[in-house]
Design a protein around this motif. Structure first.
Motif, short mmCIF file in Angstrom:
data_model
loop_
_atom_site.label_atom_id
_atom_site.label_comp_id
_atom_site.label_asym_id
_atom_site.label_seq_id
_atom_site.Cartn_x
_atom_site.Cartn_y
_atom_site.Cartn_z
N ILE A 1 0.83 -1.20 0.00
CA ILE A 1 0.00 0.00 0.00
C ILE A 1 0.87 1.26 0.00
O ILE A 1 0.52 2.28 -0.61
N LEU A 2 2.02 1.19 0.64
CA LEU A 2 2.94 2.33 0.69
C LEU A 2 3.79 2.45 -0.56
O LEU A 2 4.65 3.33 -0.65
N GLY A 3 3.56 1.56 -1.55
CA GLY A 3 4.22 1.70 -2.84
C GLY A 3 5.50 0.91 -3.00
O GLY A 3 6.20 1.07 -4.02
N ARG A 4 5.83 0.02 -2.06
CA ARG A 4 7.04 -0.77 -2.19
C ARG A 4 6.81 -1.97 -3.09
O ARG A 4 5.68 -2.42 -3.27
N ASP A 5 7.89 -2.51 -3.63
CA ASP A 5 7.79 -3.58 -4.62
C ASP A 5 8.04 -4.94 -3.99
O ASP A 5 8.54 -5.85 -4.64
N ASP A 6 7.69 -5.13 -2.73
CA ASP A 6 7.90 -6.40 -2.04
C ASP A 6 6.95 -7.47 -2.57
O ASP A 6 5.89 -7.16 -3.13
N ARG A 7 7.33 -8.73 -2.35
CA ARG A 7 6.56 -9.87 -2.85
C ARG A 7 6.35 -10.90 -1.74
O ARG A 7 7.09 -10.94 -0.76
N TYR A 8 5.38 -11.77 -1.95
CA TYR A 8 5.17 -12.93 -1.07
C TYR A 8 6.20 -13.98 -1.47
O TYR A 8 5.94 -14.84 -2.31
N ASP A 9 7.39 -13.92 -0.84
CA ASP A 9 8.51 -14.73 -1.30
C ASP A 9 9.10 -15.61 -0.19
O ASP A 9 10.22 -16.10 -0.32
N TRP A 10 8.39 -15.80 0.91
CA TRP A 10 8.91 -16.67 1.97
C TRP A 10 8.17 -18.01 1.96
O TRP A 10 7.04 -18.11 1.46
N VAL A 11 8.82 -19.03 2.48
CA VAL A 11 8.17 -20.34 2.57
C VAL A 11 7.48 -20.46 3.92
O VAL A 11 7.88 -19.82 4.89
N PRO A 12 6.42 -21.26 4.00
CA PRO A 12 5.64 -21.34 5.24
C PRO A 12 6.47 -21.87 6.41
O PRO A 12 7.39 -22.67 6.24
N TYR A 13 6.11 -21.39 7.60
CA TYR A 13 6.73 -21.85 8.84
C TYR A 13 5.63 -22.38 9.75
O TYR A 13 4.52 -21.84 9.79
N PHE A 14 5.95 -23.44 10.49
CA PHE A 14 4.96 -24.00 11.40
C PHE A 14 5.67 -24.66 12.57
O PHE A 14 6.79 -25.16 12.43
N TYR A 15 5.02 -24.66 13.73
CA TYR A 15 5.56 -25.42 14.86
C TYR A 15 4.42 -26.04 15.64
O TYR A 15 3.27 -25.60 15.55
N THR A 16 4.74 -27.07 16.40
CA THR A 16 3.77 -27.68 17.29
C THR A 16 4.48 -28.14 18.55
O THR A 16 5.64 -28.55 18.51
N ASP A 17 3.79 -28.06 19.68
CA ASP A 17 4.26 -28.60 20.95
C ASP A 17 3.21 -29.58 21.45
O ASP A 17 2.06 -29.19 21.67
N GLN A 18 3.62 -30.84 21.64
CA GLN A 18 2.72 -31.87 22.15
C GLN A 18 3.49 -32.70 23.17
O GLN A 18 4.50 -33.31 22.84
N TYR A 19 2.98 -32.69 24.41
CA TYR A 19 3.69 -33.32 25.53
C TYR A 19 5.09 -32.71 25.62
O TYR A 19 5.22 -31.49 25.66
N ASP A 20 6.15 -33.54 25.61
CA ASP A 20 7.51 -33.02 25.67
C ASP A 20 8.15 -32.96 24.28
O ASP A 20 9.35 -32.76 24.14
N LEU A 21 7.35 -33.11 23.24
CA LEU A 21 7.86 -33.05 21.88
C LEU A 21 7.62 -31.65 21.30
O LEU A 21 6.53 -31.11 21.39
N GLY A 22 8.68 -31.08 20.74
CA GLY A 22 8.55 -29.83 20.00
C GLY A 22 9.03 -30.06 18.58
O GLY A 22 10.07 -30.67 18.37
N MET A 23 8.28 -29.59 17.60
CA MET A 23 8.67 -29.78 16.20
C MET A 23 8.43 -28.49 15.45
O MET A 23 7.44 -27.80 15.67
N GLU A 24 9.38 -28.14 14.60
CA GLU A 24 9.22 -26.99 13.71
C GLU A 24 9.54 -27.43 12.29
O GLU A 24 10.38 -28.30 12.08
N TYR A 25 8.86 -26.83 11.33
CA TYR A 25 9.27 -27.04 9.94
C TYR A 25 9.11 -25.77 9.13
O TYR A 25 8.30 -24.90 9.46
N VAL A 26 9.93 -25.67 8.12
CA VAL A 26 9.87 -24.58 7.16
C VAL A 26 9.64 -25.18 5.80
O VAL A 26 10.36 -26.11 5.40
N GLY A 27 8.66 -24.71 5.08
CA GLY A 27 8.32 -25.27 3.76
C GLY A 27 7.03 -26.05 3.82
O GLY A 27 6.17 -25.83 4.68
N LEU A 28 6.88 -26.97 2.91
CA LEU A 28 5.69 -27.82 2.87
C LEU A 28 6.14 -29.28 2.92
O LEU A 28 7.12 -29.64 2.28
#
Length: 249
Positions: free
Chosen positions: A222-249
């Motif tokens: 909106i401010l006129g910059r030429d940025d793009r949606y160029d990052w890959v998805p990030y996700f994390y989950t915590d279940q019990y004592d397990l922690g997991m993160e991933y980047v991408g699909l």
């Protein structure tokens, strides 16, 4: 065409740019008894508060759906001392997003913590007593339940976009700068089916990290910059004592 937002109180708000951030809403099960008391979805803070209070009373929780939301709630319930049954329609939980090996690992994790995880399970109906859920009919048996969480996915809230004549297909279609078919209207977050330049395809990502980053991108566009949606998805989950993160699909 007039660049106006009409509110239900009769007020008209003009705009130069409009950002749709209407999010998504829980998918519901269209089965008998779905309206019974004690059958919950989880989307808002009030939903979370209601589940927390119910966990404090103990009893038996049935989770319909073995995705991220269902499994995280199952873990929280077990850690609160609640008996938990998870009913998943697929052969393994998280199979579509993680593949067979990791899906099997998460299934074993929950079973080690006492969850009755049932796969290939189809819910037929909910049965109640005095207006409150008491049983879940699944395949050819019934599972006792004092509380039910339906966690079978979310659907983008596209009603406003459709009424405005914007292009919609599994969310509001936007380009790599989050612009809809009307260049004065942008969409961000769960509702945006956006072209991702890093992966060369469209993505509709249901995660707060993506919503936050797309909000910032929309502001820059909106401010006129030429940025793009160029990052890959990030996700994390915590279940019990397990922690997991991933980047991408």
């Amino acid at each position: 065409e007039r660049h106006e937002v009409h509110l239900d109180v009769g007020e008209v708000v003009p705009y130069r740019y409009l950002v749709l951030a209407t999010g998504s809403e829980p998918r519901l099960l269209r089965v008998p008894g779905a309206e019974l008391g004690g059958v919950h979805t989880l989307r808002r803070v009030a939903d979370s508060d209601a589940l927390r209070q119910a966990f404090g009373r103990g009893g038996r929780l049935v989770v319909v759906g073995g995705g991220w939301l269902g499994l995280e709630v199952a873990a929280a319930a077990r850690m609160a001392g609640v008996e938990v049954t998870v009913l998943e329609a697929a052969e393994q939980p998280l199979l579509a997003v993680l593949g067979e090996e990791m899906a099997r690992y998460f299934a074993e994790l929950h079973r080690r913590h006492g969850v009755d995880l049932r796969t290939g399970a189809a819910v037929r109906a909910f049965h109640g007593r005095d207006g409150h859920v008491a049983e879940v009919e699944v395949d050819d048996e019934v599972v006792p339940a004092d509380l039910v969480l339906v966690a079978v996915g979310a659907a983008p809230v596209t009603g406003l976009a459709e009424e405005a004549g914007l292009e919609v297909d599994n969310g509001v279609l936007v380009d790599e700068q989050l612009r809809t078919s009307d260049p004065a209207v942008l969409a961000v977050g769960d509702v945006a089916n956006a072209r991702n330049t890093a992966l060369g395809r469209r993505l509709r990502v249901e995660h707060w990290d993506n919503a936050r980053r797309q909000g910032k991108l929309a502001a820059r566009v909106i401010l006129g910059r030429d940025d793009r949606y160029d990052w890959v998805p990030y996700f994390y989950t915590d279940q019990y004592d397990l922690g997991m993160e991933y980047v991408g699909l």
